[in-house]
Design an enzyme around this catalytic site. Structure first.
Site, PDB file in Angstrom:
ATOM      1  N   CYS A  81       0.785  -1.240   0.000  1.00 40.08           N
ATOM      2  CA  CYS A  81       0.000   0.000   0.000  1.00 40.08           C
ATOM      3  C   CYS A  81       0.820   1.296   0.000  1.00 40.08           C
ATOM      4  CB  CYS A  81      -0.910   0.034   1.217  1.00 40.08           C
ATOM      5  SG  CYS A  81      -1.795  -1.494   1.563  1.00 40.08           S
ATOM      6  N   HIS A 131      -2.066   6.973   4.357  1.00 34.97           N
ATOM      7  CA  HIS A 131      -0.932   6.045   4.442  1.00 34.97           C
ATOM      8  C   HIS A 131       0.349   6.595   3.809  1.00 34.97           C
ATOM      9  CE1 HIS A 131       0.038   1.453   4.739  1.00 34.97           C
ATOM     10  NE2 HIS A 131       0.390   2.150   5.802  1.00 34.97           N
TER      11      HIS A 131
HETATM   12 CA    CA Z   1      -3.096  -2.092  -0.560  1.00 35.96          CA
END
Ligand code: CA
Length: 475
Positions: A81, A131
């Site tokens: 990610c 993130h």
């Molecule tokens: Ca991901």
């Protein structure tokens, strides 16, 4: 065949000033397109109708695919990610600024595409998962987004919090912690639609980063009931809600009569993991690996009148290309001070350039790495093995050709070493050494085309004892 239509129908906005009752002075200018990134999280390559899924239902995303062009060899710059998003939003291999692993922030020395759009008169908004750094200096509102509604961390639950806490996985609006109603995947679509309605007169840039279909596997009772008895019931229900939310956003564009001049891209931030029962067929590997299943993801681009509908583009492309492609589409000629690693797709898609946008692409989440050159692929996992595949007749990376093609393999290793020689040390660390060891054994199994024998560090001690016994018995 080019994908960008050569005879373009331009959306023309005409401003007329009445000078007198008889004479009009008209100024005609093209309004820059709106841009929407629809990012799924941990979705498998095969888990959408437009990519051949038979058991997961995605009518709205399939409609988007039929209105645009589907890319079949599109890659994110990392199989997990954080680094994948860092590459996407900076347009640069994330290794250039140390963001190689999850939780490594994108430093301020990088110019995010949101910052460029904001500086060029776009209204900008990020929804959902961030993130890309927890500190205030890394917050979306300080990185070019006028609006942020979402959470800073890597995953969260899909239902409202019992109490609003101030942590990385709490929902917030522009720094203020908030709660929400209903189911998060729907909520993110509603919030993006509100932003579209409010800003329809401006060009806007929306980064709608769903956490679906990342774990935890949570769906509404109603959606679960639709897939009763399904072998992947939770994933099917979560994918259905993702599709519904995207349908809602697309309907809003239509209702506001701005869908013609809005570029929409849809893709997944990395390949599907085993934890959410996703499928990356026909590729080998999962999220976090350097096989195609880790970083080749489903991809759609739609731009009415400018991009071909019902089309496929099969050449090698990267998420790193979106930044320059969007800048060009928006008519922004000033390039960011840091050199971008991608290329603008327009001349490739309209047929001016016949070659693929990339001859080579590279991946590294140290100590694992890979190189693509045309249809050739090498994957390297240190002492756990390495592979060389020709995807033109071996899409599943099954037949290891190192022994018969040593010269080419070694040349690609050299190209890889030249690529990584420019990078600084990563700013953070990867997974724990035990996890890395588990992953090494997983690579060993994948190189040997056999079922994965170990899945977590908790199994490591018993697994290594078993290996030792097997070794002694074979003596
Ligand atoms: Ca991901």
């Amino acid at each position: 065949m080019g994908t960008f239509k050569s005879k373009q129908t331009l959306k023309i906005f005409t401003t007329c000033f009445a000078i007198s009752m008889l004479i009009f002075s008209c100024k005609t200018e093209e309004k820059p397109p709106n841009i929407i990134i629809l990012l799924a999280d941990d979705a498998g390559y095969a888990d959408f109708g437009f990519n051949g899924s038979k058991d997961l239902k995605t009518p709205n995303i399939d409609k988007l695919a039929s209105q645009g062009t589907v890319f079949t060899d599109f890659h994110v710059s990392a199989g997990v990610c954080g680094p994948s998003r860092a590459g996407l939003i900076t347009g640069r291999y994330q290794h250039r600024f140390g963001a190689e692993y999850n939780e490594n922030p994108v430093p301020k020395s990088e110019i995010m595409m949101s910052e460029v759009f904001q500086a060029n008169g776009y209204k900008t908004a990020a929804f959902g998962k961030w993130h890309l750094g927890y500190k205030e200096a890394h917050h979306p509102n300080t990185r070019g987004f006028d609006e942020f509604y979402g959470f800073i961390g890597g995953h969260r639950h899909y239902f409202p919090d019992k109490e609003v806490k101030n942590n990385g996985n709490s929902m917030q609006r522009n720094g203020e912690y908030v709660n929400f109603e209903g189911y998060l995947t729907d909520d993110l679509g509603y919030k993006a639609s509100d932003f579209i309605k409010k800003n329809k007169e401006n060009p806007f840039f929306i980064y709608l980063a769903y956490n679906a279909v990342h774990t935890p596997m949570e769906a509404t009772k109603e959606d679960m009931a639709l897939f009763k008895g399904h072998s992947r019931q939770k994933l099917a229900a979560m994918t259905w809600s993702l599709d519904r939310s995207i349908g809602h956003v697309m309907q809003t564009l239509k209702d506001e009569s701005i869908d013609d001049n809005t570029i929409v891209v849809f893709f997944s931030d990395n390949g599907g993991p085993t934890s959410n029962t996703s499928s990356n067929a026909p590729f080998k590997g999962t999220k976090g690996t350097e096989f195609e299943g880790g970083h080749r993801v489903p991809f759609i681009i739609k731009w009415n009148d400018k991009i071909k509908a019902n089309a496929k583009y099969t050449k090698l492309t990267s998420a790193l290309d979106l930044y320059p492609t969007f800048l060009k589409a928006a008519g922004i000629t000033e390039q960011p001070k840091n050199k971008l690693d991608g290329v603008a797709w327009q001349p490739y898609l309209n047929g001016e350039i016949d070659e693929a946008p990339h001859k080579q692409l590279f991946w590294r989440i140290n100590p694992w790495s890979a190189v693509r050159e045309d249809s050739l692929k090498i994957v390297r996992a240190g002492k756990f093995g390495e592979g060389f595949y020709n995807l033109s007749n071996d899409i599943g990376e099954v037949n290891n050709l190192i022994e018969e093609n040593k010269v080419t393999f070694e040349r690609l290793v050299k190209d890889y070493e030249a690529w990584e020689s420019e990078f600084p040390e990563p700013t953070g660390i990867g997974r724990s050494p035990k996890w890395e060891e588990v992953k090494g054994y997983m690579y060993q199994d994948m190189f040997n085309n056999r079922p994965i024998r170990i899945h977590s560090p908790g199994q490591l001690k018993a697994f290594k004892e078993k290996l030792k016994k097997e070794e002694e018995n074979s003596k």
